[in-house]
Design an enzyme around this catalytic site. Structure first.
Site, short mmCIF file in Angstrom:
data_model
loop_
_atom_site.label_atom_id
_atom_site.label_comp_id
_atom_site.label_asym_id
_atom_site.label_seq_id
_atom_site.Cartn_x
_atom_site.Cartn_y
_atom_site.Cartn_z
N GLU A 1 32.79 39.95 40.72
CA GLU A 1 33.58 39.59 39.55
C GLU A 1 32.59 39.53 38.39
O GLU A 1 31.66 38.72 38.40
CB GLU A 1 34.27 38.24 39.74
CG GLU A 1 35.28 37.91 38.69
CD GLU A 1 36.57 38.73 38.79
OE1 GLU A 1 37.38 38.66 37.86
OE2 GLU A 1 36.76 39.47 39.78
N ASP B 1 35.31 28.95 29.54
CA ASP B 1 33.99 28.79 30.15
C ASP B 1 33.23 27.58 29.63
O ASP B 1 33.28 27.25 28.44
CB ASP B 1 33.15 30.06 29.91
CG ASP B 1 33.73 31.26 30.63
OD1 ASP B 1 34.03 31.10 31.83
OD2 ASP B 1 33.88 32.32 30.02
N TYR C 1 44.02 34.58 41.64
CA TYR C 1 42.94 33.66 41.29
C TYR C 1 43.49 32.23 41.21
O TYR C 1 44.21 31.88 40.28
CB TYR C 1 42.33 34.06 39.95
CG TYR C 1 41.03 33.36 39.60
CD1 TYR C 1 40.99 32.00 39.33
CD2 TYR C 1 39.84 34.06 39.54
CE1 TYR C 1 39.82 31.36 39.01
CE2 TYR C 1 38.64 33.44 39.21
CZ TYR C 1 38.65 32.09 38.94
OH TYR C 1 37.46 31.45 38.62
#
Length: 271
Positions: free
Chosen positions: A49, A60, A175
């Site tokens: 990934e 993030d 995911y």
């Protein structure tokens, strides 16, 4: 048979889950990024990934934000990101390669053009961190046109209706977020919600991959026991890169140790 399908069949036959490292393309520079990716493949990564650096990575935490800054400082561009992936694909034809990006980068020169470049580079899947399922129609259209799997995020608070939709539309894998918030190893995470996992399985979702805050072997084994097909670990790997930029020998030694113990934790416990 497509790469993700082949991977998960082989892993299941061998009583293993997938260990998937996440790296930021171009960190700490083009050549070292290539070397690190190749090293992780050789040491046991089941799939990749890879992040495309973006100026406003909302999902993030600080570790990956710093990784983005190092990539930009080294002169990385979208074109160079695709180049790195093309080089890896030519050497490793079987490993699934997914990218994680943000919608603005996909819009930048046209959605179809972005997916075309993904297909041309040998990418298997695209996960767009800030793309809600409700706004994904065009992205799904062009991902299908270019034979790219469109991956969607399953939040930890998903209701049955969303779980059913994710099961339909997320391709390659699904995911599953370990927790809300941003990426990083700083926050504690709970064990995956067995209700969500069981519902995704009931709705025949693509294989479930857990991400966000995965940095300990026990987290991996706990996930596998609950029926998850594998894990993605990013911040822990990127932290090793950050702390050992000037000593590549030490960096690779620590990466090797981390990959080895995390991959071992994906093995099914047979009673």
């Amino acid at each position: 048979m497509e790469r993700y399908e082949k991977l998960f069949i082989n892993l299941n036959n061998n009583k293993q889950g997938a260990f998937i490292p996440f790296l930021m393309l171009g960190d700490p520079n083009f050549n070292m990024s290539l070397k690190i990716i190749e090293f992780l493949i050789l040491k046991g990564a089941d799939a990749l990934e890879l992040g495309i650096p973006f100026s406003d990575p909302l999902a993030d935490g600080i570790i990956i934000q710093n990784s983005v800054l190092r990539s930009f400082k080294s002169g990385i561009t979208l074109k160079k990101c695709f180049k790195i992936i093309s080089i890896i694909r030519k050497k490793y034809s079987n490993i699934p390669i997914g990218i994680l990006t943000y919608a603005n980068l996909v819009f930048y020169k046209g959605i179809n053009n972005f997916y075309y470049n993904c297909q041309k580079s040998g990418i298997d899947s695209v996960l767009i961190a800030d793309l809600p399922l409700e706004e994904s129609k065009l992205f799904i259209k062009y991902s299908n046109t270019n034979n790219i799997k469109q991956v969607f995020i399953c939040p930890p608070n998903s209701d049955d209706n969303l779980l059913r939709k994710i099961s339909i539309y997320s391709k390659g894998y699904t995911y599953l977020l370990s927790r809300s918030g941003v990426t990083g190893t700083e926050k504690k995470i709970k064990k995956p919600d067995s209700y969500i996992i069981n519902k995704l399985i009931e709705y025949n979702s693509s294989p479930i991959i857990q991400g966000f805050g995965i940095f300990k072997p026990s987290q991996v084994s706990d996930a596998i026991k609950l029926g998850i097909s594998g894990v993605i670990s990013g911040s822990a790997i990127i932290k090793i890169i950050e702390q050992n930029q000037i000593n590549s020998e030490k960096m690779f030694k620590k990466l090797n140790k981390f990959i080895k113990i995390m991959k071992k934790s994906t093995f099914f416990i047979i009673s």
